[in-house]
Design an enzyme around this catalytic site. Structure first.
Site, PDB file in Angstrom:
ATOM      1  N   CYS A 113       0.820  -1.204   0.089  1.00 33.14           N
ATOM      2  CA  CYS A 113       0.122  -0.007   0.058  1.00 33.14           C
ATOM      3  C   CYS A 113       0.833   1.199   0.091  1.00 33.14           C
ATOM      4  O   CYS A 113       0.708   2.309  -0.876  1.00 33.14           O
ATOM      5  CB  CYS A 113      -0.993  -0.097   0.947  1.00 33.14           C
ATOM      6  SG  CYS A 113      -1.991   1.621   1.407  1.00 33.14           S
ATOM      7  N   ALA A 122      -4.691  -6.062 -14.799  1.00 29.48           N
ATOM      8  CA  ALA A 122      -5.364  -5.640 -13.515  1.00 29.48           C
ATOM      9  C   ALA A 122      -6.778  -6.253 -13.255  1.00 29.48           C
ATOM     10  O   ALA A 122      -7.964  -6.115 -13.502  1.00 29.48           O
ATOM     11  CB  ALA A 122      -5.783  -4.094 -13.666  1.00 29.48           C
ATOM     12  N   ASP A 160      -5.777  -8.059   2.953  1.00 27.37           N
ATOM     13  CA  ASP A 160      -5.906  -8.663   1.673  1.00 27.37           C
ATOM     14  C   ASP A 160      -5.598 -10.144   1.598  1.00 27.37           C
ATOM     15  O   ASP A 160      -6.140 -11.060   0.732  1.00 27.37           O
ATOM     16  CB  ASP A 160      -4.983  -8.219   0.653  1.00 27.37           C
ATOM     17  CG  ASP A 160      -5.522  -6.683   0.358  1.00 27.37           C
ATOM     18  OD1 ASP A 160      -6.308  -6.249   0.945  1.00 27.37           O
ATOM     19  OD2 ASP A 160      -4.681  -6.138  -0.497  1.00 27.37           O
ATOM     20  N   HIS A 183     -22.982  25.410   3.551  1.00 29.93           N
ATOM     21  CA  HIS A 183     -23.251  26.340   2.114  1.00 29.93           C
ATOM     22  C   HIS A 183     -21.859  27.069   2.068  1.00 29.93           C
ATOM     23  O   HIS A 183     -21.816  28.169   2.773  1.00 29.93           O
ATOM     24  CB  HIS A 183     -24.452  26.768   1.900  1.00 29.93           C
ATOM     25  CG  HIS A 183     -24.672  27.325   0.858  1.00 29.93           C
ATOM     26  ND1 HIS A 183     -24.944  26.922  -0.463  1.00 29.93           N
ATOM     27  CD2 HIS A 183     -24.582  28.748   0.598  1.00 29.93           C
ATOM     28  CE1 HIS A 183     -25.151  27.737  -1.481  1.00 29.93           C
ATOM     29  NE2 HIS A 183     -24.957  29.233  -0.864  1.00 29.93           N
TER      30      HIS A 183
END
Length: 465
Positions: free
Chosen positions: A42, A268, A310, A444
């Site tokens: 990573c 990939a 993983d 906002h």
């Protein structure tokens, strides 16, 4: 004589090093074994350096579009070697940061390959030579995974790349074929396309980013094609024929074959767990499709042996590995009220242009589970901050249970959605309903207002569209 520890961790990726730190915080004597660089894939060859590359591509894209902001930038160019150099410096900085954290928490680091050597024992070697013998009542496997290779499509590091070669190109290819359109494939496709490379993406499923909501996938495909990418779905690459400095790929789709010749190919097509040479033979550990099977706390079927990250299967995400490491260590340390992880609450992010992020169930998955749903949508074009940023293309989509108001899932595409998605992840963790989200005041002008508007839209109350 073996050196004794409370916990020995094999692998120093996000799961391993975070588990080590948490264990040290709980007063445990910890050792960690790493055969390459601290931080694992990573920090060194994955999450971090790819984001550095993508940032360079994003800035280059903005420079080329300076006129849209009333600015002038002439003779725009880039130096591939310097782009890569910056990425490697970022990775090195983070790896050194992990080294500092290991020292800070008094975690003993061993440089070498680790192998189980009996119950509660680990042998560390380097280049085949003994380094140390370790002993601990708890051993955590955090060895991660590597790129999957398909028969006949094996990478050679020169013409056919994995993520490693794709991260350090000696020069930019003029054309590129990306096989697989998951997060890794699309991020590289986006990086290279933004630097002017002719990119073709081939995906075996019927849409790009196939784990995402179908509506988001369709939006992404249009955005990528608008940028000049060629997307081929429901297709497979049958053969890669290598030339001196090019590759000819045979692509099969709809029963028909075609050929494309490109400078380079990136594979990939998923990952496989690093389960080899760990000494799992003779243990009770169960391995399914290269991944170690564990319970909700990371425990394997072998007492005293745990696995995280993983190595244990999807979702293959660094933040999932980190959280698993914490849960695993806290549980074995006897911490009270440790909660098992709900994988449906793990956000997923893809850092392409435009960014994609999601958490929870897709609309289709929610319906498949028997939910009657209310769906809200809000486009970026209706948001003042998005327009001011010059980022009017995007969508926020929310999926609710029509009966209970439970937020089942949220799916986003557009500028900075990888930063926004955590708001919905928190909402799901807190089991928030539409009522609390509607009653929340959003600042906002911000992109986050679209999250509020999407919720409002699900209940027929959207204000700005």
């Amino acid at each position: 004589m073996a050196e004794n520890f409370d916990i020995v961790i094999i692998g120093s990726g996000p799961g391993g090093y975070v588990a080590a730190i948490r264990a040290a915080q709980l007063g445990k004597k910890v050792a960690i074994v790493e055969r390459e660089n601290l931080g694992g894939i990573c920090l060194n060859w994955g999450c971090i350096p790819t984001k550095a590359l993508l940032r360079s591509a994003e800035i280059y894209h903005n420079m080329k579009n300076a006129a849209a902001y009333g600015l002038s930038a002439d003779n725009i160019s880039y130096d591939p070697s310097k782009v890569v150099e910056r990425s490697r410096k970022v990775a090195n900085q983070l790896s050194n940061g992990v080294k500092f954290l290991m020292k800070k928490h008094k975690i003993t680091v061993f440089d070498g390959d680790a192998r189980l050597a009996g119950k509660g024992k680990v042998a560390v070697t380097k280049g085949g030579k003994p380094v140390a013998d370790l002993a601990a009542p708890a051993i955590i496997l955090a060895t991660g995974a590597r790129a999957r290779a398909l028969p006949g499509l094996e990478p050679d590091g020169k013409l056919v790349w994995t993520y490693r070669e794709a991260m350090v190109p000696p020069a930019m290819p003029k054309s590129l074929l990306v096989i697989g359109s998951g997060a890794i494939g699309i991020e590289f496709a986006s990086f290279y396309r933004n630097f002017g490379v002719e990119v073709t993406v081939v995906e075996v499923m019927d849409r790009v980013l196939p784990v995402e909501d179908a509506e988001i996938s369709a939006f992404a495909k249009k955005a990528f094609e608008k940028q000049g990418m060629k997307i081929v779905t429901s297709a497979t690459v049958k053969v890669l024929k290598k030339g001196a400095d090019s590759v000819t790929a045979t692509i099969e789709t709809g029963g028909k074959s075609s050929e494309i010749t490109v400078d380079r190919v990136i594979l990939a097509v998923g990952i496989v767990g690093n389960v080899e040479n760990l000494g799992l033979e003779g243990t009770g550990v169960k391995v399914e499709k290269t991944h170690v099977v564990t319970d909700a706390w990371g425990a394997t079927a072998e007492p005293g042996l745990y696995a995280i990250g993983d190595l244990t299967g999807p979702p293959w995400l660094a933040h999932k590995a980190m959280h698993e490491g914490v849960i695993c260590v806290e549980k074995l340390a006897g911490v009270k009220d440790v909660h098992a992880m709900n994988k449906d609450n793990i956000p997923g992010c893809t850092y392409c242009l435009p960014q994609v992020a999601s958490v929870g169930l897709t609309e289709a998955a929610a319906k498949a589970k028997g939910h009657e749903v209310k769906v809200g949508r809000f486009p970026f074009i209706g948001n003042g901050k998005a327009i001011a940023l010059g980022e009017p293309e995007g969508l926020v989509k929310t999926v609710f249970d029509a009966k209970t108001g439970e937020l089942l899932g949220a799916h986003m595409i557009g500028a900075e959605v990888t930063e926004l998605i955590q708001g919905y992840a928190i909402a799901r963790t807190l089991e928030t309903t539409e009522a609390e989200l509607i009653a929340t005041v959003f600042p906002h002008p911000t992109l986050s207002e679209m999250m509020h508007e999407s919720v409002l839209d699900a209940y027929g109350r959207a204000l700005h569209i």
